[in-house]
Motif scaffolding. Structure first.
Motif, mmCIF file in Angstrom:
data_model
loop_
_atom_site.group_PDB
_atom_site.id
_atom_site.type_symbol
_atom_site.label_atom_id
_atom_site.label_comp_id
_atom_site.label_asym_id
_atom_site.label_seq_id
_atom_site.Cartn_x
_atom_site.Cartn_y
_atom_site.Cartn_z
ATOM 1 N N SER A 92 0.789 -1.221 0.000
ATOM 2 C CA SER A 92 0.000 0.000 0.000
ATOM 3 C C SER A 92 0.824 1.274 0.000
ATOM 4 C CB SER A 92 -0.978 -0.013 1.170
ATOM 5 O OG SER A 92 -0.335 -0.386 2.344
ATOM 6 N N SER A 136 -4.824 -0.610 7.702
ATOM 7 C CA SER A 136 -5.408 -1.461 6.672
ATOM 8 C C SER A 136 -5.651 -2.895 7.117
ATOM 9 C CB SER A 136 -4.549 -1.424 5.415
ATOM 10 O OG SER A 136 -3.209 -1.605 5.739
ATOM 11 N N ARG A 184 -3.438 4.330 -2.626
ATOM 12 C CA ARG A 184 -2.544 3.522 -1.790
ATOM 13 C C ARG A 184 -2.167 2.201 -2.472
ATOM 14 N NH1 ARG A 184 0.277 5.809 1.192
ATOM 15 N NH2 ARG A 184 0.269 6.871 -0.744
ATOM 16 N N GLY A 212 -11.979 -7.334 1.411
ATOM 17 C CA GLY A 212 -11.108 -6.667 0.452
ATOM 18 C C GLY A 212 -11.015 -5.175 0.620
ATOM 19 N N ILE A 213 -11.828 -4.597 1.509
ATOM 20 C CA ILE A 213 -11.770 -3.142 1.668
ATOM 21 C C ILE A 213 -10.536 -2.725 2.442
ATOM 22 C CG2 ILE A 213 -13.120 -2.991 3.788
ATOM 23 C CD1 ILE A 213 -14.421 -0.519 2.718
ATOM 24 N N ARG A 214 -9.997 -3.638 3.249
ATOM 25 C CA ARG A 214 -8.774 -3.402 4.021
ATOM 26 C C ARG A 214 -8.871 -2.145 4.890
ATOM 27 N NH1 ARG A 214 -6.140 -7.134 5.107
ATOM 28 N NH2 ARG A 214 -8.270 -7.640 5.446
ATOM 29 N N SER A 231 -2.710 -9.122 2.860
ATOM 30 C CA SER A 231 -2.355 -7.956 2.060
ATOM 31 C C SER A 231 -2.927 -6.708 2.729
ATOM 32 C CB SER A 231 -2.938 -8.102 0.658
ATOM 33 O OG SER A 231 -2.931 -6.850 0.002
ATOM 34 N N THR A 232 -2.227 -5.584 2.582
ATOM 35 C CA THR A 232 -2.745 -4.336 3.150
ATOM 36 C C THR A 232 -3.451 -3.485 2.104
ATOM 37 O OG1 THR A 232 -0.626 -3.265 2.725
ATOM 38 C CG2 THR A 232 -0.933 -4.202 4.913
ATOM 39 N N THR A 233 -3.624 -4.029 0.903
ATOM 40 C CA THR A 233 -4.112 -3.210 -0.202
ATOM 41 C C THR A 233 -5.514 -3.631 -0.628
ATOM 42 O OG1 THR A 233 -1.826 -3.289 -0.934
ATOM 43 C CG2 THR A 233 -3.394 -2.271 -2.408
ATOM 44 N N SER A 234 -6.369 -2.662 -0.841
ATOM 45 C CA SER A 234 -7.745 -2.935 -1.252
ATOM 46 C C SER A 234 -7.800 -3.800 -2.511
ATOM 47 C CB SER A 234 -8.464 -1.605 -1.504
ATOM 48 O OG SER A 234 -9.610 -1.800 -2.289
ATOM 49 N N ILE A 235 -8.525 -4.901 -2.439
ATOM 50 C CA ILE A 235 -8.723 -5.761 -3.610
ATOM 51 C C ILE A 235 -9.450 -5.004 -4.713
ATOM 52 C CG2 ILE A 235 -9.948 -7.787 -4.475
ATOM 53 C CD1 ILE A 235 -9.612 -9.145 -1.932
#
Lengths: 463, 463
Positions: free
Chosen positions: A172, B172, A311, B309-311, A334-338
């Motif tokens: 991110s 996140s 991000r 997935g919104i993290r 994962s720290t990143t929005s799918i």
């Protein structure tokens, strides 16, 4: 108690407005000690807000000692002398300069031009992503494969970096990637060479794992790589395409020097290629990772070129580090929005990404040209412009015998926000201060107005 | 060279398909050594793909020694004996079980029900967020104020936690927050007490800063807090509302025991309240942070209750830690999408969030009831069901004298994916294995079919 009339503003939460109004009335003595307040229910009813809102306002007033609760009897005003301490609710993030004059023009670096954002396309693709069943699951720990494939293709085409989806890790932010990277590197490396001046955020990330620092001096004309021979570290963090903050690029000779040195040292180069898309005067130089991918960790991101708030960052790891990384971080989400990942993958796949970059390069090139012209016209020999060949900001070295603080304060007094560069220096800088000006989300009129205000702020007082 | 006909599949990148096809033909001897390959341009043209695609395929084949480039003359097939090593392109993320039977029913925990996702509302609010000028800047390092205010109001209302926007940090993921938290705690704390069994992801995050572990034993009936008196650590990570994985809740007496102990030790409790929204048989118990906010670090997230997935995660920090945290992380960019933050803030402010939670609680309650009924009907006395009062998964303890591995493999053989719990145990577990079944994104028919397959998989062989 007299009726209290509130005119709620939109941009401040209501409980805070209620709290502040009561606080003011108590401090001004308009409400008397031991006077009873309306009940939570009554106040909520008369102000047409929820009971939570009034409860939160009262809680805050109790916590700060303005009022007291007496069980079922209700809430009462305290004697002012009884106030234990005065705490304000205001955020600690608040910039102190904001309390002075209103900002008319903000030369903020790291913003993008909203006008040219591909709103319709992005909306359409995001809305598509929202209908995918995969969007409703936890995603891949190292990033969605579809996006990694697009990035691999992009890196080959635009930066000459040959890699594949498997070698790419999506995260991110550059700092978050550096923190994770530091974790797998700290076993073999205890110190890192950084550029001086250089990106302060990277240094902060290395401190996370107690790396010690050696520094390579960078001048406005480029880095002094002759110093490398004397250094003990086998790990170096550099910004070869567009030095942060000076904006210089490493020549191909310097790149080869660096690659030869790292092969001799058997270490790694961390190449932060943060805004290589925006080179105005010539083609971008090839990435270090395109010369020798075995010893280069390549970092890229979509913050500068697309949208800071999305991000989305990525890194390309050489095989031994990739194995270590995947082993270590397999159990981390994962720290990143799918959704952002799927949307960006589609955006790249459809060719919109390349079109967007080309469009923005032209837009920003024109703005860069314009701000340089305006600065030269108004501030003349009082300034030297640094880094106008590329990037989304420029630097002005100001020769007025004034401190960086003075220049920033004085600009602020005239309603212009400008930014320091002293934070990038490992040790304090002694010669003329250098001010950073972003321009990407300003119109031509804004730029013109901002520069004319800077002239007033910096020159009229000194003349 | 003979014509090669490709039928491209949709789910694999084309360069990889080209690469794999050539590799196969070479390994099978269908292409002869030193035979010339079509040029990059010819192949791209005949397959109707971009030249990058064919270039990437050839690059990979060269890298692995299948073919060689001879400058302008083109590419040629190598002798097979010349192959330096055999590397496969396949992802290390790939689950080995995927290569066996196709999965018909996946009891995956941590998915949400797509059918009830408030698609239209979310789209509308996201599209609004995309028009805000703030969306085009870097955001607040600790999260956007509007979302933090909404979370503060929500926590007060639903969890009894009194806090304000200033004390909330947005991140996140729970793991990322634990990593940052570990960084500010490691100066004062070198070890942490974790639940056994307990959330493995939290242990991984604590390992990031070399915390050592002590463990509190948790049984299906609850945690054994009497052990606390013997422990040296002053830091404890717990899941009091819904133990991970057993699903038990701490009684109010246990909560008070914990609070008294931590006050005596002058340490901190890290309360991971990860899915407290979904309690089916009674009201949720109050959070530990609602009893004593001075010694409790409260962690919450939107992954379980809204969308993995919104993290989006958050934590509430006691004042001394908050000061430390803000000082330490002021120079770090937020890792969370601003767009997601703005959209979620609006979603909460409009009341849609509360409605969504209420709706999903009902949906998941019905599914939980249904899966429990089906399991009891089909698997009878062979299983014990654990944790059906709350949460988005349940556990079945299987008394068939079979290992966890056998149960998972056997299910997979019948097309059902089920999940282990051994990963949650700090030391190996010795008695009957416990299998984890998520059900949130399965229909009633899926659940019925899945359970009937489990019956076949586990019972028919053993009868």
């Amino acid at each position: 108690m007299k009726n209290i009339i509130f005119a709620f503003k939109d941009d401040v939460p209501k409980y805070k407005q209620i709290y502040e109004q009561f606080k003011l009335l108590i401090e001004q003595g308009k409400l008397n000690a031991n006077e009873q307040l309306p009940s939570i229910r009554e106040l909520a009813h008369s102000l047409q807000v929820s009971r939570n809102t009034t409860l939160m306002a009262y809680d805050q007033l109790v916590a700060e000692g303005y009022i007291r609760g007496e069980g079922r009897k209700g809430f009462f005003i305290n004697e002012l002398e009884n106030l234990p301490f005065q705490v304000t609710l205001s955020s600690s993030n608040k910039n102190p300069s904001e309390s002075s004059n209103p900002i008319l023009i903000d030369f903020r670096p790291g913003a993008v031009d909203q006008k040219y954002f591909p709103l319709k396309t992005w909306r359409r693709l995001y809305n598509q992503a929202l209908t995918l069943p995969e969007s409703f699951l936890y995603g891949e720990p190292f990033g969605e494969v579809c996006l990694r494939e697009q990035i691999a293709a992009y890196l080959l085409q635009s930066r000459g970096v040959k890699t594949d989806a498997d070698s790419i890790i999506i995260g991110s932010s550059t700092q978050q990637m550096l923190i994770n990277l530091g974790y797998i590197l700290k076993g073999d490396f205890s110190s890192v060479i950084v550029e001086n001046p250089g990106y302060d955020g990277a240094r902060e990330a290395f401190k996370f794992h107690q790396f010690s620092f050696e520094t390579v001096q960078v001048h406005e004309t480029g880095a002094d790589l002759s110093q490398l021979e004397r250094m003990k570290s086998r790990l170096i963090y550099v910004t070869p395409s567009h030095h942060s903050p000076y904006g210089v690029s490493m020549s191909i000779q310097q790149r080869h020097t660096l690659i030869q040195w790292i092969n001799k040292m058997k270490g790694y180069i961390i190449e932060d290629d943060y805004d290589s898309e925006f080179r105005y005067t010539q083609q971008p130089f090839p990435a270090l990772a395109s010369i020798d991918s075995a010893r280069v960790i390549y970092l890229g991101n979509f913050s500068k070129s697309f949208l800071p708030g999305i991000r989305l960052s990525y890194m390309v790891l050489p095989q031994p580090l990739l194995n270590l990384y995947k082993k270590q971080f397999l159990y981390f989400e994962s720290t990143t929005s799918i959704l952002s990942q799927f949307t960006m993958a589609k955006f790249m796949e459809s060719g919109e990404w390349s079109r967007h970059i080309k469009r923005m390069r032209l837009v920003y090139k024109q703005k860069m040209h314009y701000i340089v012209t305006e600065l030269k016209k108004h501030l003349k020999e009082n300034i030297t412009i640094i880094g106008e060949q590329s990037g989304l900001y420029l630097l002005v070295k100001v020769g007025l015998n004034r401190s960086e603080d003075w220049l920033i304060q004085q600009a602020s007094f005239y309603g212009v926000k400008v930014y320091p560069t002293s934070i990038y220096f490992v040790h304090n800088k002694t010669d003329n201060p250098i001010i950073k000006l972003g321009f990407t989300n300003l119109s031509f009129e804004d730029i013109q107005f901002g520069v004319s205000l800077l002239k007033k702020a910096w020159l009229e007082k000194t003349c």
